[in-house]
Design a protein around this motif. Structure first.
Motif, PDB file in Angstrom:
ATOM      1  N   GLN A   1       0.649  -1.105   0.034  1.00  0.00           N
ATOM      2  CA  GLN A   1       0.030   0.072   0.010  1.00  0.00           C
ATOM      3  C   GLN A   1       0.881   1.339   0.055  1.00  0.00           C
ATOM      4  O   GLN A   1       0.578   2.283  -0.647  1.00  0.00           O
ATOM      5  CB  GLN A   1      -0.788   0.119   1.312  1.00  0.00           C
TER       6      GLN A   1
ATOM      7  N   LEU B   1       3.583   1.637  -3.002  1.00  0.00           N
ATOM      8  CA  LEU B   1       2.639   1.878  -4.096  1.00  0.00           C
ATOM      9  C   LEU B   1       2.183   3.493  -4.162  1.00  0.00           C
ATOM     10  O   LEU B   1       2.129   3.913  -5.458  1.00  0.00           O
ATOM     11  CB  LEU B   1       1.604   0.872  -4.456  1.00  0.00           C
ATOM     12  N   ALA B   2       1.615   4.038  -3.219  1.00  0.00           N
ATOM     13  CA  ALA B   2       1.334   5.253  -2.908  1.00  0.00           C
ATOM     14  C   ALA B   2       2.504   6.030  -3.322  1.00  0.00           C
ATOM     15  O   ALA B   2       2.246   7.245  -3.882  1.00  0.00           O
ATOM     16  CB  ALA B   2       0.665   5.581  -1.451  1.00  0.00           C
TER      17      ALA B   2
ATOM     18  N   SER C   1       3.414   6.159  -6.899  1.00  0.00           N
ATOM     19  CA  SER C   1       2.205   6.937  -7.842  1.00  0.00           C
ATOM     20  C   SER C   1       2.251   8.269  -7.652  1.00  0.00           C
ATOM     21  O   SER C   1       1.985   9.076  -8.662  1.00  0.00           O
ATOM     22  CB  SER C   1       0.822   6.570  -7.253  1.00  0.00           C
ATOM     23  N   ILE C   2       2.726   8.932  -6.425  1.00  0.00           N
ATOM     24  CA  ILE C   2       2.944  10.384  -6.300  1.00  0.00           C
ATOM     25  C   ILE C   2       4.060  10.774  -7.204  1.00  0.00           C
ATOM     26  O   ILE C   2       4.002  11.721  -7.944  1.00  0.00           O
ATOM     27  CB  ILE C   2       3.178  10.768  -5.060  1.00  0.00           C
TER      28      ILE C   2
ATOM     29  N   ILE D   1       5.630   9.467  -9.652  1.00  0.00           N
ATOM     30  CA  ILE D   1       5.350   9.494 -11.227  1.00  0.00           C
ATOM     31  C   ILE D   1       4.859  10.343 -11.681  1.00  0.00           C
ATOM     32  O   ILE D   1       4.881  10.722 -12.865  1.00  0.00           O
ATOM     33  CB  ILE D   1       4.743   7.974 -11.479  1.00  0.00           C
ATOM     34  N   SER D   2       3.931  11.281 -10.874  1.00  0.00           N
ATOM     35  CA  SER D   2       3.165  12.493 -11.469  1.00  0.00           C
ATOM     36  C   SER D   2       3.832  13.626 -11.215  1.00  0.00           C
ATOM     37  O   SER D   2       3.377  14.727 -11.680  1.00  0.00           O
ATOM     38  CB  SER D   2       1.811  12.482 -10.484  1.00  0.00           C
ATOM     39  N   VAL D   3       4.826  13.644 -10.436  1.00  0.00           N
ATOM     40  CA  VAL D   3       5.547  14.920 -10.086  1.00  0.00           C
ATOM     41  C   VAL D   3       6.964  14.895 -10.471  1.00  0.00           C
ATOM     42  O   VAL D   3       7.459  13.935 -10.856  1.00  0.00           O
ATOM     43  CB  VAL D   3       5.546  15.440  -8.776  1.00  0.00           C
TER      44      VAL D   3
ATOM     45  N   ALA E   1       9.336  15.182  -4.991  1.00  0.00           N
ATOM     46  CA  ALA E   1       8.538  15.638  -3.778  1.00  0.00           C
ATOM     47  C   ALA E   1       9.563  15.431  -2.534  1.00  0.00           C
ATOM     48  O   ALA E   1      10.196  14.674  -2.376  1.00  0.00           O
ATOM     49  CB  ALA E   1       7.443  14.703  -3.737  1.00  0.00           C
TER      50      ALA E   1
ATOM     51  N   LYS F   1       0.406  13.374   2.113  1.00  0.00           N
ATOM     52  CA  LYS F   1      -0.517  12.817   0.935  1.00  0.00           C
ATOM     53  C   LYS F   1      -0.663  11.571   1.335  1.00  0.00           C
ATOM     54  O   LYS F   1      -1.740  11.024   0.870  1.00  0.00           O
ATOM     55  CB  LYS F   1       0.187  13.056  -0.378  1.00  0.00           C
ATOM     56  N   THR F   2       0.054  10.747   1.815  1.00  0.00           N
ATOM     57  CA  THR F   2      -0.226   9.085   2.063  1.00  0.00           C
ATOM     58  C   THR F   2      -0.722   8.940   3.622  1.00  0.00           C
ATOM     59  O   THR F   2      -1.279   7.881   3.565  1.00  0.00           O
ATOM     60  CB  THR F   2       1.296   8.453   2.093  1.00  0.00           C
TER      61      THR F   2
ATOM     62  N   PHE G   1       7.373   0.847 -12.598  1.00  0.00           N
ATOM     63  CA  PHE G   1       5.924   0.991 -12.349  1.00  0.00           C
ATOM     64  C   PHE G   1       5.173   0.502 -13.585  1.00  0.00           C
ATOM     65  O   PHE G   1       4.010   0.449 -13.423  1.00  0.00           O
ATOM     66  CB  PHE G   1       5.721   2.464 -12.044  1.00  0.00           C
TER      67      PHE G   1
ATOM     68  N   TYR H   1       4.404  -2.754 -13.516  1.00  0.00           N
ATOM     69  CA  TYR H   1       3.260  -3.397 -12.449  1.00  0.00           C
ATOM     70  C   TYR H   1       2.164  -2.985 -12.932  1.00  0.00           C
ATOM     71  O   TYR H   1       1.134  -3.649 -12.928  1.00  0.00           O
ATOM     72  CB  TYR H   1       3.610  -2.358 -11.221  1.00  0.00           C
ATOM     73  N   ILE H   2       1.938  -1.848 -13.751  1.00  0.00           N
ATOM     74  CA  ILE H   2       0.497  -1.500 -14.335  1.00  0.00           C
ATOM     75  C   ILE H   2       0.328  -2.509 -15.469  1.00  0.00           C
ATOM     76  O   ILE H   2      -0.983  -2.964 -15.395  1.00  0.00           O
ATOM     77  CB  ILE H   2       0.547  -0.286 -15.066  1.00  0.00           C
TER      78      ILE H   2
ATOM     79  N   LEU I   1      -2.570  -6.789  -1.142  1.00  0.00           N
ATOM     80  CA  LEU I   1      -3.255  -5.812  -1.852  1.00  0.00           C
ATOM     81  C   LEU I   1      -4.264  -6.505  -2.957  1.00  0.00           C
ATOM     82  O   LEU I   1      -3.847  -7.503  -3.439  1.00  0.00           O
ATOM     83  CB  LEU I   1      -2.658  -4.635  -2.348  1.00  0.00           C
TER      84      LEU I   1
ATOM     85  N   ILE J   1      -5.479   3.294  -5.090  1.00  0.00           N
ATOM     86  CA  ILE J   1      -4.129   3.747  -4.608  1.00  0.00           C
ATOM     87  C   ILE J   1      -3.571   4.484  -5.656  1.00  0.00           C
ATOM     88  O   ILE J   1      -3.353   5.897  -5.533  1.00  0.00           O
ATOM     89  CB  ILE J   1      -3.256   3.014  -4.082  1.00  0.00           C
TER      90      ILE J   1
ATOM     91  N   MET K   1      -3.612   8.780  -5.519  1.00  0.00           N
ATOM     92  CA  MET K   1      -2.191   9.580  -5.207  1.00  0.00           C
ATOM     93  C   MET K   1      -2.008  10.390  -6.470  1.00  0.00           C
ATOM     94  O   MET K   1      -1.568  11.480  -6.343  1.00  0.00           O
ATOM     95  CB  MET K   1      -1.374   8.567  -5.230  1.00  0.00           C
TER      96      MET K   1
ATOM     97  N   GLN L   1      -4.260  13.502  -6.100  1.00  0.00           N
ATOM     98  CA  GLN L   1      -3.680  14.186  -5.206  1.00  0.00           C
ATOM     99  C   GLN L   1      -2.558  15.111  -5.654  1.00  0.00           C
ATOM    100  O   GLN L   1      -2.620  16.339  -5.739  1.00  0.00           O
ATOM    101  CB  GLN L   1      -3.132  13.397  -4.182  1.00  0.00           C
TER     102      GLN L   1
ATOM    103  N   LYS M   1       6.909  22.231  -1.628  1.00  0.00           N
ATOM    104  CA  LYS M   1       7.379  20.981  -0.885  1.00  0.00           C
ATOM    105  C   LYS M   1       7.361  19.890  -2.006  1.00  0.00           C
ATOM    106  O   LYS M   1       7.851  18.703  -2.010  1.00  0.00           O
ATOM    107  CB  LYS M   1       6.408  20.479   0.024  1.00  0.00           C
ATOM    108  N   VAL M   2       6.747  20.260  -3.264  1.00  0.00           N
ATOM    109  CA  VAL M   2       6.761  19.470  -4.483  1.00  0.00           C
ATOM    110  C   VAL M   2       6.922  20.301  -5.647  1.00  0.00           C
ATOM    111  O   VAL M   2       6.541  21.250  -5.654  1.00  0.00           O
ATOM    112  CB  VAL M   2       5.381  18.601  -4.523  1.00  0.00           C
ATOM    113  N   LYS M   3       7.728  19.705  -6.574  1.00  0.00           N
ATOM    114  CA  LYS M   3       7.887  20.129  -7.823  1.00  0.00           C
ATOM    115  C   LYS M   3       7.225  19.639  -8.983  1.00  0.00           C
ATOM    116  O   LYS M   3       7.405  18.349  -8.959  1.00  0.00           O
ATOM    117  CB  LYS M   3       9.365  20.341  -8.173  1.00  0.00           C
ATOM    118  N   THR M   4       6.267  20.421  -9.691  1.00  0.00           N
ATOM    119  CA  THR M   4       5.418  19.588 -10.519  1.00  0.00           C
ATOM    120  C   THR M   4       5.794  19.989 -12.043  1.00  0.00           C
ATOM    121  O   THR M   4       6.534  21.031 -11.925  1.00  0.00           O
ATOM    122  CB  THR M   4       3.987  20.104 -10.414  1.00  0.00           C
ATOM    123  N   TYR M   5       5.363  19.136 -12.829  1.00  0.00           N
ATOM    124  CA  TYR M   5       5.849  19.441 -14.209  1.00  0.00           C
ATOM    125  C   TYR M   5       5.141  20.463 -14.787  1.00  0.00           C
ATOM    126  O   TYR M   5       5.623  21.364 -15.509  1.00  0.00           O
ATOM    127  CB  TYR M   5       5.479  18.249 -15.074  1.00  0.00           C
TER     128      TYR M   5
END
Lengths: 95, 212
Positions: A14, A17-18, A21-22, A24-26, A29, A37-38, A83, A86-87, B27, B35, B39, B42, B105-109
């Motif tokens: 859990q 993976l969380a 997932s975060i 891979i999006s930014v 962090a 966030k988690t 990742f 895994y998907i 899981l 999940i 995430m 978020q 706290k986070v750098k986004t694209y």
């Protein structure tokens, strides 16, 4: 019969993976952001981040912001590939 | 032969079931997907602070357009001096952007694309202003609006915020009209384009940031 692919045990947890997932999006962090966030405890998150870092799925940088120590995490190419795999494995279970 | 085939089939089936059983302790597939999507959603909600730049520049440029128009109408010999307010605005904008990135706290694209788009657009903007006499000072408003419209469009796409994307069309349209009517009225066209294309989407973005 469906062709089942193995789910990466390192990602099939859990919290790990969380985190992945975060990440891979930014672009990157900080530890406090991942904790917020988690909803994980600092101790547990720290252990899971170490596991991901040891597998070279993420890159962990420790630095200072003024006098405050800051830990920043960033996904690596190995992490992105893991990742994606895994998907794809999850997809093989669904279809 | 048939017994052997059945045996191996059952053995492989057993291993698969055992594997699924072991994984189930950790899981389920549905939980994994939940999940991942939670995430990613978020992380996507990081648009904080973008409205400040839109609103600050919106008000600065609106003041400059209206000031330029008014000074030109009263036959002031250098109405363009009003544009000097963009110098302190650029400093405030740079300091705010630098601090925001340092404290993030986070750098986004999204913020990466957003920041670099405006940085890239600032080069032709400054060049046009510096070489205004070569370009033709009466064409400056139109050209600046057209470039700003492009940066606004990319920002709107990066933020996935429709009012900003629509705003960019208004700014582009304002740029075209300013080139067509390149007398003093171009400043009123610029003021209208900035109000509708910058300030209105800027306030809507601020509302979205507040409501999360």
């Amino acid at each position: 019969m469906a062709n089942f692919q193995n789910l990466d045990p390192l990602l099939h947890s859990q919290l790990r993976l969380a985190v992945m997932s975060i990440l891979i999006s930014v672009e990157s962090a900080e530890f406090v952001y991942l904790k917020e966030k988690t909803g994980a405890t600092a101790g547990n998150l720290s252990v899971q981040i170490d596991k991901l870092s040891n597998a070279e799925y993420i890159e962990v940088t420790k630095a200072f912001k003024g006098k405050k120590p800051v830990t920043t995490c960033k996904i690596t190419n190995t992490g992105i590939q893991a990742f994606e795999a895994y998907i794809n494995a999850l997809k093989s279970y669904i279809h | 032969m048939k017994i052997m085939a059945t045996f191996f089939y059952k053995l492989s089936l057993y291993h698969k079931l055992l594997y699924i059983y072991n994984m189930k302790d950790r899981l389920t597939n549905a939980e994994s997907l939940e999940i991942i999507s939670n995430m990613i959603n978020q992380a996507k909600q990081q648009i904080g602070g973008s409205s400040f730049q839109f609103l600050m520049w919106g008000w600065v440029v609106l003041t400059a357009y209206l000031g330029h128009f008014t000074l030109a109408k009263i036959d002031f010999n250098a109405p363009y001096v009003v544009w000097l307010i963009t110098i302190p605005a650029a400093i405030v904008s740079f300091v705010y952007g630098y601090r925001q990135e340092k404290d993030a706290k986070v750098k986004t694209y999204t913020s990466y694309i957003y920041g670099n788009t405006w940085l890239a657009m600032s080069i032709p903007l400054v060049a046009f202003i510096a070489f205004g006499s070569k370009v033709g000072s009466h064409n400056l408003t139109g050209l600046i609006l057209l470039i700003s419209g492009s940066a606004t469009f990319v920002s709107g796409k990066a933020l996935k915020f429709l009012p900003t994307i629509y705003g960019s069309f208004i700014i582009w349209l304002g740029g075209i009209f300013a080139l067509i009517f390149n007398d003093d009225n171009q400043f009123l066209i610029g003021a209208l384009a900035v109000t509708l294309g910058y300030l209105v989407p800027g306030y809507l973005l601020k509302m979205k940031e507040k409501n999360g």
